[in-house]
Design a protein around this motif. Structure first.
Motif, PDB file in Angstrom:
ATOM      1  N   ALA A  91     -19.897   4.227 -31.398  1.00 28.86           N
ATOM      2  CA  ALA A  91     -18.475   4.359 -31.098  1.00 28.86           C
ATOM      3  C   ALA A  91     -17.617   4.187 -32.355  1.00 28.86           C
ATOM      4  O   ALA A  91     -16.390   4.247 -32.266  1.00 28.86           O
ATOM      5  CB  ALA A  91     -18.077   3.330 -30.048  1.00 28.86           C
ATOM      6  N   CYS A  92     -18.274   3.960 -33.505  1.00 34.65           N
ATOM      7  CA  CYS A  92     -17.569   3.742 -34.781  1.00 34.65           C
ATOM      8  C   CYS A  92     -16.597   2.567 -34.682  1.00 34.65           C
ATOM      9  O   CYS A  92     -15.419   2.661 -35.054  1.00 34.65           O
ATOM     10  CB  CYS A  92     -16.829   5.006 -35.225  1.00 34.65           C
ATOM     11  SG  CYS A  92     -17.912   6.412 -35.454  1.00 34.65           S
ATOM     12  N   MET A  93     -17.117   1.454 -34.155  1.00 32.74           N
ATOM     13  CA  MET A  93     -16.289   0.262 -33.967  1.00 32.74           C
ATOM     14  C   MET A  93     -17.065  -0.977 -34.369  1.00 32.74           C
ATOM     15  O   MET A  93     -18.292  -0.964 -34.416  1.00 32.74           O
ATOM     16  CB  MET A  93     -15.895   0.109 -32.488  1.00 32.74           C
ATOM     17  CG  MET A  93     -15.081   1.208 -31.926  1.00 32.74           C
ATOM     18  SD  MET A  93     -14.762   0.872 -30.183  1.00 32.74           S
ATOM     19  CE  MET A  93     -13.769   2.277 -29.787  1.00 32.74           C
ATOM     20  N   SER A  94     -16.313  -2.051 -34.591  1.00 33.60           N
ATOM     21  CA  SER A  94     -16.959  -3.346 -34.772  1.00 33.60           C
ATOM     22  C   SER A  94     -17.456  -3.798 -33.397  1.00 33.60           C
ATOM     23  O   SER A  94     -17.037  -3.264 -32.363  1.00 33.60           O
ATOM     24  CB  SER A  94     -15.952  -4.361 -35.319  1.00 33.60           C
ATOM     25  OG  SER A  94     -14.988  -4.668 -34.330  1.00 33.60           O
ATOM     26  N   GLU A  95     -18.323  -4.794 -33.378  1.00 33.63           N
ATOM     27  CA  GLU A  95     -18.841  -5.284 -32.099  1.00 33.63           C
ATOM     28  C   GLU A  95     -17.724  -5.809 -31.198  1.00 33.63           C
ATOM     29  O   GLU A  95     -17.696  -5.511 -30.000  1.00 33.63           O
ATOM     30  CB  GLU A  95     -19.878  -6.390 -32.317  1.00 33.63           C
ATOM     31  CG  GLU A  95     -21.210  -5.872 -32.762  1.00 33.63           C
ATOM     32  CD  GLU A  95     -22.243  -6.977 -32.871  1.00 33.63           C
ATOM     33  OE1 GLU A  95     -22.316  -7.823 -31.953  1.00 33.63           O
ATOM     34  OE2 GLU A  95     -22.969  -6.984 -33.877  1.00 33.63           O
ATOM     35  N   ALA A  96     -16.817  -6.576 -31.759  1.00 33.57           N
ATOM     36  CA  ALA A  96     -15.730  -7.149 -30.957  1.00 33.57           C
ATOM     37  C   ALA A  96     -14.838  -6.043 -30.395  1.00 33.57           C
ATOM     38  O   ALA A  96     -14.489  -6.064 -29.202  1.00 33.57           O
ATOM     39  CB  ALA A  96     -14.913  -8.122 -31.805  1.00 33.57           C
ATOM     40  N   CYS A  99     -16.702  -4.203 -27.610  1.00 33.71           N
ATOM     41  CA  CYS A  99     -16.757  -4.956 -26.351  1.00 33.71           C
ATOM     42  C   CYS A  99     -15.456  -4.815 -25.576  1.00 33.71           C
ATOM     43  O   CYS A  99     -15.470  -4.588 -24.363  1.00 33.71           O
ATOM     44  CB  CYS A  99     -17.054  -6.435 -26.625  1.00 33.71           C
ATOM     45  SG  CYS A  99     -18.747  -6.721 -27.163  1.00 33.71           S
ATOM     46  N   ARG A 100     -14.320  -4.928 -26.280  1.00 32.76           N
ATOM     47  CA  ARG A 100     -13.022  -4.746 -25.616  1.00 32.76           C
ATOM     48  C   ARG A 100     -12.869  -3.318 -25.096  1.00 32.76           C
ATOM     49  O   ARG A 100     -12.433  -3.094 -23.968  1.00 32.76           O
ATOM     50  CB  ARG A 100     -11.876  -5.088 -26.573  1.00 32.76           C
ATOM     51  CG  ARG A 100     -11.724  -6.569 -26.846  1.00 32.76           C
ATOM     52  CD  ARG A 100     -10.449  -6.869 -27.613  1.00 32.76           C
ATOM     53  NE  ARG A 100     -10.358  -6.156 -28.882  1.00 32.76           N
ATOM     54  CZ  ARG A 100     -10.875  -6.567 -30.039  1.00 32.76           C
ATOM     55  NH1 ARG A 100     -11.530  -7.720 -30.085  1.00 32.76           N
ATOM     56  NH2 ARG A 100     -10.736  -5.861 -31.131  1.00 32.76           N
ATOM     57  N   TYR A 101     -13.236  -2.352 -25.929  1.00 41.41           N
ATOM     58  CA  TYR A 101     -13.121  -0.933 -25.569  1.00 41.41           C
ATOM     59  C   TYR A 101     -13.977  -0.615 -24.337  1.00 41.41           C
ATOM     60  O   TYR A 101     -13.512   0.022 -23.396  1.00 41.41           O
ATOM     61  CB  TYR A 101     -13.570  -0.079 -26.761  1.00 41.41           C
ATOM     62  CG  TYR A 101     -13.736   1.378 -26.456  1.00 41.41           C
ATOM     63  CD1 TYR A 101     -12.640   2.235 -26.450  1.00 41.41           C
ATOM     64  CD2 TYR A 101     -14.990   1.915 -26.179  1.00 41.41           C
ATOM     65  CE1 TYR A 101     -12.788   3.584 -26.178  1.00 41.41           C
ATOM     66  CE2 TYR A 101     -15.144   3.259 -25.897  1.00 41.41           C
ATOM     67  CZ  TYR A 101     -14.045   4.087 -25.905  1.00 41.41           C
ATOM     68  OH  TYR A 101     -14.195   5.417 -25.621  1.00 41.41           O
ATOM     69  N   PHE A 102     -15.223  -1.073 -24.341  1.00 43.73           N
ATOM     70  CA  PHE A 102     -16.136  -0.779 -23.242  1.00 43.73           C
ATOM     71  C   PHE A 102     -15.640  -1.409 -21.946  1.00 43.73           C
ATOM     72  O   PHE A 102     -15.605  -0.763 -20.899  1.00 43.73           O
ATOM     73  CB  PHE A 102     -17.554  -1.262 -23.571  1.00 43.73           C
ATOM     74  CG  PHE A 102     -18.594  -0.705 -22.650  1.00 43.73           C
ATOM     75  CD1 PHE A 102     -19.164   0.528 -22.897  1.00 43.73           C
ATOM     76  CD2 PHE A 102     -19.002  -1.407 -21.522  1.00 43.73           C
ATOM     77  CE1 PHE A 102     -20.111   1.070 -22.038  1.00 43.73           C
ATOM     78  CE2 PHE A 102     -19.949  -0.882 -20.652  1.00 43.73           C
ATOM     79  CZ  PHE A 102     -20.507   0.361 -20.921  1.00 43.73           C
ATOM     80  N   LYS A 103     -15.204  -2.650 -22.017  1.00 46.59           N
ATOM     81  CA  LYS A 103     -14.711  -3.352 -20.822  1.00 46.59           C
ATOM     82  C   LYS A 103     -13.444  -2.673 -20.290  1.00 46.59           C
ATOM     83  O   LYS A 103     -13.289  -2.495 -19.081  1.00 46.59           O
ATOM     84  CB  LYS A 103     -14.425  -4.814 -21.180  1.00 46.59           C
ATOM     85  CG  LYS A 103     -13.808  -5.622 -20.079  1.00 46.59           C
ATOM     86  CD  LYS A 103     -14.830  -6.309 -19.261  1.00 46.59           C
ATOM     87  CE  LYS A 103     -14.163  -7.198 -18.233  1.00 46.59           C
ATOM     88  NZ  LYS A 103     -15.075  -8.047 -17.578  1.00 46.59           N
TER      89      LYS A 103
END
Length: 181
Positions: A91-96, A99-103
């Motif tokens: 997703a070209c994102m940091s883990e944090a 996690c916010r994006y997925f939720k």
């Protein structure tokens, strides 16, 4: 709450719902088709949606592509290992941020999603094979039998062993429901 709200002009339509009858599949099919026909006549009226937050039903095409690549990654790897770092990098994102994006987009955590996929596979294996619970646990990507049992109970309301027993007892007359190897 999701759906479409129909106004007073549909009161006559609601009466059609009372025409459904038990064990009358053909008559019920005709009633259903009548309901759908009536609804299709009023499509242009733009029936308002009912949701507690209009943002929940909005998405961008880039979100769909991102989520699709994440879903494909999970579906292809849930048996051997799925890690959040790889999903975040897809997703070209940091883990944090991931996690916010997925939720925000799925209304569940990434681990909840992965566990749902694994438990779904486990139910198919429990129904279709005579493998041990432990073998099924590992075949679905879980590393710990105790955790597998807890997650299975959360999602199915019973342990894997009980699930298998209930299925076998309730389908004793239908051996064709068992999946052949």
């Amino acid at each position: 709450v999701y759906g479409i709200r129909f106004g007073d002009q549909y009161k006559a339509l609601s009466q059609l719902f009372f025409r459904f009858q038990p064990n009358q599949q053909m008559k019920n099919l005709i009633v259903l088709l009548q309901i759908l026909e009536e609804l299709s006549r009023h499509v242009r009226e733009q029936a308002p949606t009912i949701t507690d937050d209009s943002r929940k039903i909005q998405y961008k095409e880039s979100d769909a592509e991102k989520l699709s690549s994440i879903f494909n990654y999970v579906f292809e790897n849930y048996q051997t290992g799925v890690d959040i770092q790889t999903a975040a990098s897809l997703a070209c994102m940091s883990e944090a941020a991931f996690c916010r994006y997925f939720k925000r987009n799925t209304h569940k955590t990434f681990s909840q999603f992965v566990n749902e996929i694994r438990i779904s596979h486990a139910t198919r294996l429990l129904i279709g094979k005579d493998d041990s619970i432990t073998d099924i646990c590992y075949a679905c990507g879980f590393d710990n039998v105790s955790y597998f049992n807890r997650q299975f109970k959360v999602h199915q309301g019973m342990t894997p062993r009980d699930f298998r027993k209930v299925f076998i007892v309730s389908n004793a007359d239908a051996p064709f429901l068992r999946v052949a190897d």
